[in-house]
Design a protein around this motif. Structure first.
Motif, PDB file in Angstrom:
ATOM      1  N   ASP A  84       0.849  -1.182   0.000  1.00  0.00           N
ATOM      2  CA  ASP A  84       0.000   0.000   0.000  1.00  0.00           C
ATOM      3  C   ASP A  84       0.899   1.251   0.000  1.00  0.00           C
ATOM      4  N   PRO A  85       0.317   2.424  -0.221  1.00  0.00           N
ATOM      5  CA  PRO A  85       1.138   3.645  -0.328  1.00  0.00           C
ATOM      6  C   PRO A  85       2.013   3.933   0.895  1.00  0.00           C
ATOM      7  N   ILE A  86       1.501   3.733   2.085  1.00  0.00           N
ATOM      8  CA  ILE A  86       2.301   4.017   3.282  1.00  0.00           C
ATOM      9  C   ILE A  86       3.465   3.027   3.378  1.00  0.00           C
ATOM     10  N   GLU A  87       3.207   1.770   3.097  1.00  0.00           N
ATOM     11  CA  GLU A  87       4.280   0.777   3.130  1.00  0.00           C
ATOM     12  C   GLU A  87       5.360   1.119   2.109  1.00  0.00           C
ATOM     13  N   THR A  88       4.935   1.552   0.927  1.00  0.00           N
ATOM     14  CA  THR A  88       5.895   1.958  -0.104  1.00  0.00           C
ATOM     15  C   THR A  88       6.721   3.140   0.369  1.00  0.00           C
ATOM     16  N   GLU A  89       6.065   4.119   0.976  1.00  0.00           N
ATOM     17  CA  GLU A  89       6.798   5.276   1.494  1.00  0.00           C
ATOM     18  C   GLU A  89       7.830   4.848   2.527  1.00  0.00           C
ATOM     19  N   MET A  90       7.458   3.929   3.397  1.00  0.00           N
ATOM     20  CA  MET A  90       8.390   3.458   4.419  1.00  0.00           C
ATOM     21  C   MET A  90       9.614   2.801   3.780  1.00  0.00           C
ATOM     22  N   ILE A  91       9.388   1.981   2.770  1.00  0.00           N
ATOM     23  CA  ILE A  91      10.503   1.322   2.087  1.00  0.00           C
ATOM     24  C   ILE A  91      11.398   2.360   1.403  1.00  0.00           C
ATOM     25  N   LEU A  92      10.781   3.304   0.722  1.00  0.00           N
ATOM     26  CA  LEU A  92      11.580   4.309   0.013  1.00  0.00           C
ATOM     27  C   LEU A  92      12.384   5.182   0.976  1.00  0.00           C
ATOM     28  N   ILE A  93      11.801   5.505   2.115  1.00  0.00           N
ATOM     29  CA  ILE A  93      12.547   6.266   3.134  1.00  0.00           C
ATOM     30  C   ILE A  93      13.696   5.416   3.656  1.00  0.00           C
ATOM     31  N   ALA A  94      13.433   4.143   3.940  1.00  0.00           N
ATOM     32  CA  ALA A  94      14.483   3.252   4.441  1.00  0.00           C
ATOM     33  C   ALA A  94      15.626   3.149   3.434  1.00  0.00           C
ATOM     34  N   GLN A  95      15.292   3.036   2.157  1.00  0.00           N
ATOM     35  CA  GLN A  95      16.327   2.979   1.120  1.00  0.00           C
ATOM     36  C   GLN A  95      17.109   4.283   1.060  1.00  0.00           C
ATOM     37  N   ARG A  96      16.391   5.365   0.982  1.00  0.00           N
ATOM     38  CA  ARG A  96      17.008   6.687   0.818  1.00  0.00           C
ATOM     39  C   ARG A  96      17.901   7.067   1.995  1.00  0.00           C
ATOM     40  N   GLU A  97      17.462   6.712   3.207  1.00  0.00           N
ATOM     41  CA  GLU A  97      18.188   7.091   4.420  1.00  0.00           C
ATOM     42  C   GLU A  97      19.112   5.989   4.942  1.00  0.00           C
ATOM     43  N   SER A  98      19.086   4.824   4.305  1.00  0.00           N
ATOM     44  CA  SER A  98      19.878   3.655   4.730  1.00  0.00           C
ATOM     45  C   SER A  98      19.634   3.307   6.196  1.00  0.00           C
ATOM     46  N   VAL A  99      18.351   3.168   6.520  1.00  0.00           N
ATOM     47  CA  VAL A  99      17.957   2.798   7.881  1.00  0.00           C
ATOM     48  C   VAL A  99      16.929   1.671   7.804  1.00  0.00           C
ATOM     49  N   PRO A 100      16.834   0.863   8.852  1.00  0.00           N
ATOM     50  CA  PRO A 100      15.847  -0.221   8.856  1.00  0.00           C
ATOM     51  C   PRO A 100      14.434   0.268   9.177  1.00  0.00           C
ATOM     52  N   ILE A 101      13.485  -0.575   8.822  1.00  0.00           N
ATOM     53  CA  ILE A 101      12.070  -0.343   9.132  1.00  0.00           C
ATOM     54  C   ILE A 101      11.752  -1.112  10.407  1.00  0.00           C
ATOM     55  N   LEU A 102      10.917  -0.521  11.244  1.00  0.00           N
ATOM     56  CA  LEU A 102      10.449  -1.159  12.464  1.00  0.00           C
ATOM     57  C   LEU A 102       8.928  -1.293  12.353  1.00  0.00           C
ATOM     58  N   THR A 103       8.409  -2.525  12.488  1.00  0.00           N
ATOM     59  CA  THR A 103       6.977  -2.750  12.324  1.00  0.00           C
ATOM     60  C   THR A 103       6.500  -3.879  13.225  1.00  0.00           C
ATOM     61  N   ASP A 104       5.196  -3.942  13.418  1.00  0.00           N
ATOM     62  CA  ASP A 104       4.601  -5.063  14.157  1.00  0.00           C
ATOM     63  C   ASP A 104       3.763  -5.937  13.234  1.00  0.00           C
ATOM     64  N   GLN A 105       3.902  -5.740  11.937  1.00  0.00           N
ATOM     65  CA  GLN A 105       3.058  -6.421  10.965  1.00  0.00           C
ATOM     66  C   GLN A 105       3.825  -7.518  10.215  1.00  0.00           C
ATOM     67  N   PRO A 106       3.627  -8.770  10.590  1.00  0.00           N
ATOM     68  CA  PRO A 106       4.316  -9.864   9.885  1.00  0.00           C
ATOM     69  C   PRO A 106       3.982  -9.891   8.393  1.00  0.00           C
ATOM     70  N   GLU A 107       2.748  -9.472   8.045  1.00  0.00           N
ATOM     71  CA  GLU A 107       2.361  -9.442   6.633  1.00  0.00           C
ATOM     72  C   GLU A 107       3.211  -8.442   5.864  1.00  0.00           C
ATOM     73  N   LEU A 108       3.509  -7.301   6.475  1.00  0.00           N
ATOM     74  CA  LEU A 108       4.354  -6.301   5.824  1.00  0.00           C
ATOM     75  C   LEU A 108       5.756  -6.863   5.616  1.00  0.00           C
ATOM     76  N   ILE A 109       6.287  -7.519   6.622  1.00  0.00           N
ATOM     77  CA  ILE A 109       7.620  -8.117   6.496  1.00  0.00           C
ATOM     78  C   ILE A 109       7.626  -9.112   5.338  1.00  0.00           C
ATOM     79  N   SER A 110       6.589  -9.927   5.242  1.00  0.00           N
ATOM     80  CA  SER A 110       6.487 -10.902   4.135  1.00  0.00           C
ATOM     81  C   SER A 110       6.402 -10.212   2.786  1.00  0.00           C
TER      82      SER A 110
END
Length: 170
Positions: A115-141
């Motif tokens: 979804d758009p928010i998940e995409t934004e999180m990935i793009l921020i993580a890529q751009r900033e070279s930082v990990p994502i923190l989540t409680d959603q196993p589906e997102l991790i998958s």
């Protein structure tokens, strides 16, 4: 030097331990998740199954919104909204936790998987070279399925994430 993570704003309300840090932490928060806080505030739908927990989280959401609407913090947020991919100056939440809000509206790269928010999180993580923190196993998958080149931690593994040195802080 603080550890940095991309996270949704509501996660901080749900997981209070994310605010009680013994080491400095900076959370990079997509602005769209700040907007979500207002949606959660206005919604009559429960966020959590337990009514007491739900009430507590909604109270924390109200506190976060009130804090972000204080004049200095509002000014910092407004600054981030002026240009695509701009970042707010740090918003200090306590002695060891600060937020940086990023105006990252973008959902094309992983649109079919996420979804758009998940995409934004990935793009921020890529751009900033930082990990994502989540409680959603589906997102991790879905991140794994999309072969997104980011590191992601489950909130249950947060202590390990704090010790991990795969990404170096900026």
């Amino acid at each position: 030097m603080s550890r940095r993570f991309v996270i949704e704003a509501v996660m901080v309300a749900i997981y209070g331990e994310l605010m009680a840090m013994s080491t400095p932490v900076e959370y990079l928060v997509p602005y769209s998740t700040i907007r979500e806080l207002y949606e959660f505030q206005e919604s009559t739908e429960p966020l959590l199954n337990d009514p007491d927990d739900d009430h507590h989280v909604k109270h924390k959401i109200n506190e976060l919104i009130a804090y972000l609407e204080e004049p200095l913090n509002r000014k910092k947020l407004d600054r981030a909204l002026q240009v695509h991919w701009s970042k707010s100056p740090s918003i200090i939440l306590n002695d060891s936790v600060r937020w940086t809000i990023i105006n990252a509206y973008d959902n094309e790269q992983y649109g079919e998987f996420l979804d758009p928010i998940e995409t934004e999180m990935i793009l921020i993580a890529q751009r900033e070279s930082v990990p994502i923190l989540t409680d959603q196993p589906e997102l991790i998958s879905r991140i794994i399925e999309a072969e997104a080149p980011v590191q992601v931690f489950d909130i249950q593994d947060f202590d390990f994430a704090l010790e991990d040195n795969t990404f170096s802080p900026k």
